[in-house]
Design a protein around this motif. Structure first.
Motif, PDB file in Angstrom:
ATOM      1  N   PRO B 259       0.799  -1.229   0.000  1.00  0.00           N
ATOM      2  CA  PRO B 259       0.000   0.000   0.000  1.00  0.00           C
ATOM      3  C   PRO B 259       0.828   1.274   0.000  1.00  0.00           C
ATOM      4  O   PRO B 259       1.894   1.338   0.620  1.00  0.00           O
ATOM      5  CB  PRO B 259      -0.834  -0.103   1.290  1.00  0.00           C
ATOM      6  CG  PRO B 259      -0.159  -1.117   2.134  1.00  0.00           C
ATOM      7  CD  PRO B 259       0.708  -1.973   1.272  1.00  0.00           C
ATOM      8  N   ARG B 260       0.321   2.262  -0.705  1.00  0.00           N
ATOM      9  CA  ARG B 260       0.988   3.558  -0.809  1.00  0.00           C
ATOM     10  C   ARG B 260       1.155   4.215   0.569  1.00  0.00           C
ATOM     11  O   ARG B 260       2.198   4.819   0.854  1.00  0.00           O
ATOM     12  CB  ARG B 260       0.145   4.466  -1.724  1.00  0.00           C
ATOM     13  CG  ARG B 260       0.757   5.810  -2.027  1.00  0.00           C
ATOM     14  CD  ARG B 260      -0.253   6.703  -2.759  1.00  0.00           C
ATOM     15  NE  ARG B 260      -0.543   6.261  -4.114  1.00  0.00           N
ATOM     16  CZ  ARG B 260       0.054   6.771  -5.202  1.00  0.00           C
ATOM     17  NH1 ARG B 260       0.975   7.697  -5.086  1.00  0.00           N
ATOM     18  NH2 ARG B 260      -0.274   6.338  -6.397  1.00  0.00           N
ATOM     19  N   ALA B 261       0.123   4.091   1.429  1.00  0.00           N
ATOM     20  CA  ALA B 261       0.166   4.776   2.725  1.00  0.00           C
ATOM     21  C   ALA B 261       1.350   4.286   3.563  1.00  0.00           C
ATOM     22  O   ALA B 261       2.019   5.086   4.238  1.00  0.00           O
ATOM     23  CB  ALA B 261      -1.149   4.551   3.473  1.00  0.00           C
ATOM     24  N   ALA B 262       1.618   2.990   3.514  1.00  0.00           N
ATOM     25  CA  ALA B 262       2.733   2.442   4.306  1.00  0.00           C
ATOM     26  C   ALA B 262       4.072   2.927   3.752  1.00  0.00           C
ATOM     27  O   ALA B 262       5.023   3.195   4.505  1.00  0.00           O
ATOM     28  CB  ALA B 262       2.683   0.911   4.289  1.00  0.00           C
ATOM     29  N   LEU B 263       4.139   3.062   2.442  1.00  0.00           N
ATOM     30  CA  LEU B 263       5.353   3.589   1.802  1.00  0.00           C
ATOM     31  C   LEU B 263       5.612   5.017   2.269  1.00  0.00           C
ATOM     32  O   LEU B 263       6.720   5.354   2.713  1.00  0.00           O
ATOM     33  CB  LEU B 263       5.177   3.564   0.279  1.00  0.00           C
ATOM     34  CG  LEU B 263       6.262   4.259  -0.548  1.00  0.00           C
ATOM     35  CD1 LEU B 263       7.505   3.388  -0.638  1.00  0.00           C
ATOM     36  CD2 LEU B 263       5.759   4.601  -1.950  1.00  0.00           C
ATOM     37  N   TYR B 264       4.585   5.853   2.168  1.00  0.00           N
ATOM     38  CA  TYR B 264       4.719   7.260   2.555  1.00  0.00           C
ATOM     39  C   TYR B 264       5.090   7.377   4.038  1.00  0.00           C
ATOM     40  O   TYR B 264       5.955   8.178   4.409  1.00  0.00           O
ATOM     41  CB  TYR B 264       3.403   8.013   2.326  1.00  0.00           C
ATOM     42  CG  TYR B 264       3.070   8.394   0.896  1.00  0.00           C
ATOM     43  CD1 TYR B 264       3.779   7.885  -0.190  1.00  0.00           C
ATOM     44  CD2 TYR B 264       2.024   9.279   0.634  1.00  0.00           C
ATOM     45  CE1 TYR B 264       3.434   8.244  -1.486  1.00  0.00           C
ATOM     46  CE2 TYR B 264       1.685   9.643  -0.659  1.00  0.00           C
ATOM     47  CZ  TYR B 264       2.386   9.121  -1.728  1.00  0.00           C
ATOM     48  OH  TYR B 264       2.043   9.480  -3.005  1.00  0.00           O
ATOM     49  N   ALA B 265       4.385   6.612   4.893  1.00  0.00           N
ATOM     50  CA  ALA B 265       4.589   6.746   6.345  1.00  0.00           C
ATOM     51  C   ALA B 265       6.034   6.408   6.713  1.00  0.00           C
ATOM     52  O   ALA B 265       6.674   7.129   7.497  1.00  0.00           O
ATOM     53  CB  ALA B 265       3.617   5.844   7.094  1.00  0.00           C
ATOM     54  N   ALA B 266       6.559   5.334   6.142  1.00  0.00           N
ATOM     55  CA  ALA B 266       7.934   4.938   6.469  1.00  0.00           C
ATOM     56  C   ALA B 266       8.928   5.947   5.902  1.00  0.00           C
ATOM     57  O   ALA B 266       9.947   6.255   6.522  1.00  0.00           O
ATOM     58  CB  ALA B 266       8.223   3.541   5.927  1.00  0.00           C
ATOM     59  N   TYR B 267       8.626   6.461   4.715  1.00  0.00           N
ATOM     60  CA  TYR B 267       9.498   7.470   4.107  1.00  0.00           C
ATOM     61  C   TYR B 267       9.564   8.707   5.000  1.00  0.00           C
ATOM     62  O   TYR B 267      10.647   9.249   5.272  1.00  0.00           O
ATOM     63  CB  TYR B 267       8.981   7.846   2.714  1.00  0.00           C
ATOM     64  CG  TYR B 267       9.867   8.825   1.978  1.00  0.00           C
ATOM     65  CD1 TYR B 267      10.864   8.364   1.129  1.00  0.00           C
ATOM     66  CD2 TYR B 267       9.714  10.201   2.138  1.00  0.00           C
ATOM     67  CE1 TYR B 267      11.693   9.256   0.462  1.00  0.00           C
ATOM     68  CE2 TYR B 267      10.541  11.098   1.481  1.00  0.00           C
ATOM     69  CZ  TYR B 267      11.522  10.619   0.638  1.00  0.00           C
ATOM     70  OH  TYR B 267      12.341  11.507  -0.014  1.00  0.00           O
ATOM     71  N   GLU B 268       8.408   9.119   5.472  1.00  0.00           N
ATOM     72  CA  GLU B 268       8.349  10.315   6.335  1.00  0.00           C
ATOM     73  C   GLU B 268       9.064  10.076   7.651  1.00  0.00           C
ATOM     74  O   GLU B 268       9.779  10.947   8.157  1.00  0.00           O
ATOM     75  CB  GLU B 268       6.886  10.713   6.564  1.00  0.00           C
ATOM     76  CG  GLU B 268       6.266  11.292   5.300  1.00  0.00           C
ATOM     77  CD  GLU B 268       4.782  11.624   5.434  1.00  0.00           C
ATOM     78  OE1 GLU B 268       4.153  11.161   6.408  1.00  0.00           O
ATOM     79  OE2 GLU B 268       4.269  12.335   4.553  1.00  0.00           O
ATOM     80  N   ALA B 269       8.901   8.874   8.204  1.00  0.00           N
ATOM     81  CA  ALA B 269       9.545   8.563   9.485  1.00  0.00           C
ATOM     82  C   ALA B 269      11.063   8.574   9.345  1.00  0.00           C
ATOM     83  O   ALA B 269      11.778   9.083  10.215  1.00  0.00           O
ATOM     84  CB  ALA B 269       9.069   7.202   9.986  1.00  0.00           C
TER      85      ALA B 269
END
Lengths: 104, 333
Positions: B259-269
């Motif tokens: 999922p895109r959301a998990a990609l974004y969240a980890a990238y942001e973290a």
């Protein structure tokens, strides 16, 4: 008159031989090549069908005009060019990748 | 490889390692790589068996890809930045050893083939975990920023990566000489909606399913660094998420893998900076245009006779479906 069966029939038949007889007998590392052959024949067959419908268009001029912004949103021919491109793209996809037209 | 070439390679590796008793126990061509060739090497030295990969150029090299020495330097920089890459070992710039410059890196196990990995929901500990791992890798890559003396071959960063990408695509279309009004339509729309520039970072430029080696635990290697350049990090997120690189598994928006959301969240973290979704979507449009331009150029190598190949010929027939998708994206957007 040229002899029958014609080129289309021969290609259809040859494709069936590739998929039904050759592919199952090939070693796994050659399966990709066999599928490519079948795919190439399918494209060639669809191209024969579509070639009568390819519109006469000055693609170079159209490409140049689009790049120069002459058909930007708000210009008079924008809707017409948008529709023309959609028809052109549909015809091209119908030959090269008809499955994308079936996905809504 | 020929026997003579094997001998020259053995002698060179013996000198590079300082292990004079080094013996090449096996050489075999690995799959993949229309531009590069990868050879699996089994090397015995000092009583140990080493599993390495030798990477060199194919006969017809895309003019836009970086030479082996540059790719070696990028692997080093990435390795030092904590990106999961095969450890780079030795670089040989002498073309006379095996016929072209090459480098040797540690061999990494895993699966990369796009059509297979998108079907395996267990890779990387599950889809969300895998997408998160990809976000972490990308954030680490983007931590590499100019100026960097070791990456001087990348040149100066573009003042505006988005406009530079549009100009580069137009130049390639002009060089190819085939008018492509649908791609022009997409480029013009991209030009009118281009996001403002952001500070440049290292962009991998081919971070997508198929170039990511994966196993049950996660990412085992980020491969194929030859298109890396300074630019907007969102370009990598867009290339990964572009529908044309989901290998048919379009519901999983991060490369067909998760999922895109998990990609974004980890990238942001990992990066400490927010992902601008609209900017990623803009780069997804550019991804379709870029892949279409690349596919057309690959087919041109077949058509011109430079490298007759059914695979290259069929790659050209990907262009119309990309054009269709570009028009759909513009209508939806």
């Amino acid at each position: 008159m040229l002899e029958k069966p014609d080129g289309t029939d021969l290609l259809v038949t040859a494709r069936q031989v590739v998929l039904n007889e050759l592919l199952p007998a090939l070693p796994p590392e050659k399966a990709f090549a066999a599928r490519m052959v079948a795919s190439a024949i399918a494209i060639a067959l669809r191209e024969q069908e579509a070639s009568a419908f390819v519109p006469e268009m000055d693609l170079a001029s159209l490409a140049r005009e689009i790049r120069a912004g002459e058909h930007d949103p708000g210009t008079p021919r924008h809707p017409e060019v948008a529709m023309l491109l959609r028809q052109y793209a549909r015809l091209r996809a119908a030959v090269s990748a008809p499955r994308v037209l079936r996905q809504g | 490889m020929t026997e003579e070439r094997d001998t020259r390679l053995r002698d060179w590796l013996a000198a590079a390692t300082g292990e004079l008793d080094l013996r090449i126990a096996g050489v075999s061509r690995l799959s993949g790589g229309a531009i590069q060739q990868n050879w699996a090497l089994e090397v015995e030295c000092g009583g140990n068996l080493h599993r390495w990969v030798l990477r060199t150029d194919s006969p017809a090299v895309l003019a836009v890809s970086l030479p082996r020495a540059a790719e070696f330097a990028l692997l080093r920089a990435a390795h030092d930045a904590g990106v999961t890459v095969p450890q780079p070992l030795f670089l040989c710039e002498d073309p006379d050893i095996i016929g072209a410059p090459f480098f040797v890196m540690r061999r990494v196990e895993g699966q990369a083939q796009g059509h297979r990995v998108v079907k395996d929901a267990t890779l990387g500990g599950g889809r969300a975990a895998l997408a998160a791992a990809l976000g972490t890798e990308l954030a680490r890559i983007h931590r590499i920023r100019p100026p960097r003396e070791d990456l001087a071959f990348l040149g100066d960063p573009p003042a505006d990566a988005a406009l530079a990408a549009i100009a580069a695509m137009r130049a390639r279309l002009d060089a190819a000489g085939t008018p492509r009004p649908v791609l022009e339509w997409g480029l013009r729309a991209a030009e009118l909606s281009a996001p403002p520039p952001v500070p440049p970072v290292l962009v991998h430029n081919d971070f997508r399913t198929g170039n990511l080696m994966l196993d049950a635990s996660g990412v085992t290697a980020v491969l194929d660094w030859e298109f890396a350049a300074w630019g907007d990090g969102h370009a990598d997120l867009g290339w990964l998420c572009a529908k044309c690189w989901r290998f048919g598994n379009i519901g999983q928006e991060a490369g067909g893998l998760g999922p895109r959301a998990a990609l974004y969240a980890a990238y942001e973290a990992e990066s400490g900076a927010p992902v601008e979704d609209a900017r990623v979507r803009w780069w997804e449009l550019m991804a379709h245009i870029r892949w279409a331009v690349i596919a057309a150029d690959q087919a041109a190598r077949h058509i011109s006779g430079q490298e007759r190949s059914l695979e290259l010929a069929l790659t050209g027939h990907i262009v119309p479906e990309l054009e269709w998708e570009i028009l759909n994206m513009l209508e939806e957007g």
